[in-house]
Design a protein around this motif. Structure first.
Motif, PDB file in Angstrom:
ATOM      1  N   PRO A 155       0.822  -1.210   0.000  1.00 44.18           N
ATOM      2  CA  PRO A 155       0.000   0.000   0.000  1.00 44.18           C
ATOM      3  C   PRO A 155       0.856   1.260   0.000  1.00 44.18           C
ATOM      4  CG  PRO A 155      -0.599  -1.449   1.836  1.00 44.18           C
ATOM      5  CD  PRO A 155       0.545  -2.083   1.158  1.00 44.18           C
ATOM      6  N   PHE A 159       0.666   4.187  -2.848  1.00 46.99           N
ATOM      7  CA  PHE A 159       0.377   5.575  -2.488  1.00 46.99           C
ATOM      8  C   PHE A 159       1.433   6.504  -3.074  1.00 46.99           C
ATOM      9  CE2 PHE A 159       0.661   9.218   0.386  1.00 46.99           C
ATOM     10  CZ  PHE A 159      -0.670   9.622   0.458  1.00 46.99           C
ATOM     11  N   GLY A 162       1.181   6.662  -6.825  1.00 45.25           N
ATOM     12  CA  GLY A 162       0.049   7.485  -7.227  1.00 45.25           C
ATOM     13  C   GLY A 162       0.347   8.964  -7.090  1.00 45.25           C
ATOM     14  N   LEU A 163       1.023   9.292  -5.995  1.00 46.84           N
ATOM     15  CA  LEU A 163       1.404  10.679  -5.769  1.00 46.84           C
ATOM     16  C   LEU A 163       2.352  11.163  -6.869  1.00 46.84           C
ATOM     17  CD1 LEU A 163       1.234  13.084  -3.968  1.00 46.84           C
ATOM     18  CD2 LEU A 163       2.705  11.951  -2.310  1.00 46.84           C
ATOM     19  N   ALA A 166       0.407  11.753  -9.973  1.00 45.83           N
ATOM     20  CA  ALA A 166      -0.408  12.971  -9.884  1.00 45.83           C
ATOM     21  C   ALA A 166       0.447  14.204 -10.158  1.00 45.83           C
ATOM     22  CB  ALA A 166      -1.058  13.061  -8.505  1.00 45.83           C
TER      23      ALA A 166
ATOM     24  N   ILE B 117       2.694  11.859   6.216  1.00 44.59           N
ATOM     25  CA  ILE B 117       1.832  12.359   5.144  1.00 44.59           C
ATOM     26  C   ILE B 117       1.404  13.794   5.423  1.00 44.59           C
ATOM     27  CG2 ILE B 117      -0.404  12.067   4.013  1.00 44.59           C
ATOM     28  CD1 ILE B 117      -0.112   9.083   4.339  1.00 44.59           C
ATOM     29  N   PHE B 174      -3.971  15.234  -4.047  1.00 47.07           N
ATOM     30  CA  PHE B 174      -3.855  13.772  -4.010  1.00 47.07           C
ATOM     31  C   PHE B 174      -3.911  13.268  -2.574  1.00 47.07           C
ATOM     32  CE2 PHE B 174      -1.657   9.776  -3.640  1.00 47.07           C
ATOM     33  CZ  PHE B 174      -2.139   9.048  -4.725  1.00 47.07           C
ATOM     34  N   ILE B 175      -3.211  13.963  -1.701  1.00 45.28           N
ATOM     35  CA  ILE B 175      -3.187  13.530  -0.301  1.00 45.28           C
ATOM     36  C   ILE B 175      -4.576  13.643   0.317  1.00 45.28           C
ATOM     37  CG2 ILE B 175      -2.327  14.149   1.990  1.00 45.28           C
ATOM     38  CD1 ILE B 175       0.366  14.684   0.686  1.00 45.28           C
ATOM     39  N   ASN B 178      -6.525  10.663  -0.930  1.00 47.94           N
ATOM     40  CA  ASN B 178      -6.064   9.284  -0.798  1.00 47.94           C
ATOM     41  C   ASN B 178      -5.489   8.899   0.555  1.00 47.94           C
ATOM     42  OD1 ASN B 178      -6.192   8.046  -3.711  1.00 47.94           O
ATOM     43  ND2 ASN B 178      -5.454  10.143  -3.940  1.00 47.94           N
ATOM     44  N   LYS B 179      -5.292   9.884   1.406  1.00 48.50           N
ATOM     45  CA  LYS B 179      -4.674   9.576   2.701  1.00 48.50           C
ATOM     46  C   LYS B 179      -5.528   8.594   3.500  1.00 48.50           C
ATOM     47  CE  LYS B 179      -4.308  11.860   7.103  1.00 48.50           C
ATOM     48  NZ  LYS B 179      -4.294  13.127   7.844  1.00 48.50           N
ATOM     49  N   LEU B 182      -5.412   4.981   2.362  1.00 48.57           N
ATOM     50  CA  LEU B 182      -4.179   4.276   2.727  1.00 48.57           C
ATOM     51  C   LEU B 182      -4.218   3.862   4.193  1.00 48.57           C
ATOM     52  CD1 LEU B 182      -1.231   3.355   2.237  1.00 48.57           C
ATOM     53  CD2 LEU B 182      -0.524   5.669   2.859  1.00 48.57           C
TER      54      LEU B 182
END
Lengths: 194, 194
Positions: A155, A159, A162-163, A166, B117, B174-175, B178-179, B182
């Motif tokens: 995971p 992540f 994906g970041l 982006a 994050i 994105f964070i 998606n945070k 995750l």
DNA sequence: ACTATCATATATCAATTCGATATAGTCAAT
DNA sequence: ATTGACTATATCGAATTGATATATGATAGT
């Protein structure tokens, strides 16, 4: 984070040679957010071996140079995990010659400005494709890291990938939307002030 | 691009001290896409002076250390512009300890993952604000570069700044999106495989 | 009142890291 | 035939970082 720590992290995904570790930073899992050159990886592995953090087995290959396949020791693994918990991450550093040069767009021929922008976009499009952890076209060396028993990426890796995508996609989009405007303005200025 | 060239570029916007040049790379115009430390800037300026690329005037200040105010010579200016035309820009390099660490999220306590994050997002939000060339809150040293007679930033600077902001904003977005996903997945895995 | 810490300003230096090069064999292409 | 690309390790000079030293004023916390 020094190269020794980066090498320990690279070996968390399984055994690898120095050359393969470089590929992880050059092409592979870590390529869009960390750098390590061969000139630092080999000395780091030597030092890690001396310190008992890794061991290696030498593999003779027919018709190819010998390999040293490195593996974490349990102490190396413990040390890396402790480092993760204790390290205050350094500031991110992004270094781009192209963006620096584009800052001086007014002093350059417009064709050069356009070429630089196009190259910047092309590099980021390529990187966006390379990052995808599920891309089936990728060579094996890009798949080393962070996969569980089923071969699925972890995971954390997903992540981060994906970041990265982006960020790349935002870059490409911005250029698509703003390149022509910049070039037009530069042309106007050149016409008015020769 | 070596630090000498970066210093020449920094001085294209007008005269500056070594300390002010560092600020341009630390806080200011170039901060989101180039790096140069004091330990490399001062030797670079010394070398550039020897080579006739820059000159300096020493200013004594009351109650403060002396200043050396550097300025491009016409040869320095010519050299820099020639370098712009002739240089093949190196590959961009992005280095992030946080993203490297997040790759190993499964091996860390979830609180640490979340903290990393959040810090990553906070840094990028801050940077996005700092980048804005028209932000009136910025201290003077962030305004050195690439402005014409009216004080407006150059088109190249605006383009590069906009690109930097787009990257930062994409990161933050994105964070935000998606945070939680995750963290949930990590919690699930921890619950199933202790 | 005392004590950090930060900002201005230059300078130096050990340790790290990069980038290029050397070596060496295979393979594919021109 | 020979040029270039890929695998593989190793070394080394040059560039760069990051820390430290020096000096002073200002600001803020206890």
């Amino acid at each position: 984070m020094d190269v020794r720590t980066l090498c320990l992290g690279a070996l968390m995904g399984g055994e690898a040679t120095g050359y393969e570790i470089r590929k992880m930073f050059d092409d592979g899992t870590f390529s869009h957010f960390q750098i390590a050159s061969l000139g630092s990886i080999y000395p780091a592995l030597t030092k890690l071996t001396q310190d008992g953090m890794v061991t290696f087995v030498e593999h003779e290959q027919e018709n190819k140079p010998d390999k040293k396949i490195y593996q974490l020791t349990s102490e190396g693994r413990r040390t890396f995990l402790r480092t993760l918990l204790q390290t205050r991450p350094a500031e991110d550093r992004y270094r781009s010659d192209i963006l620096f040069m584009l800052t001086f767009a007014e002093e350059m021929p417009i064709e050069l400005t356009e070429a630089l922008i196009d190259e910047f976009a092309a590099r980021h499009e390529l990187m966006s494709m390379q990052i995808d952890p599920d891309n089936p076209d990728k060579p094996a060396h890009q798949k080393f890291h962070g996969r569980d028993e089923d071969g699925k990426p972890s995971p954390g890796c997903c992540f981060v990938a994906g970041l990265g995508q982006a960020m790349c996609n935002a870059t490409v989009k911005f250029i698509r939307e703003n390149k022509q405007g910049l070039l037009d303005e530069l042309r106007n200025r050149k016409a008015n002030k020769p």
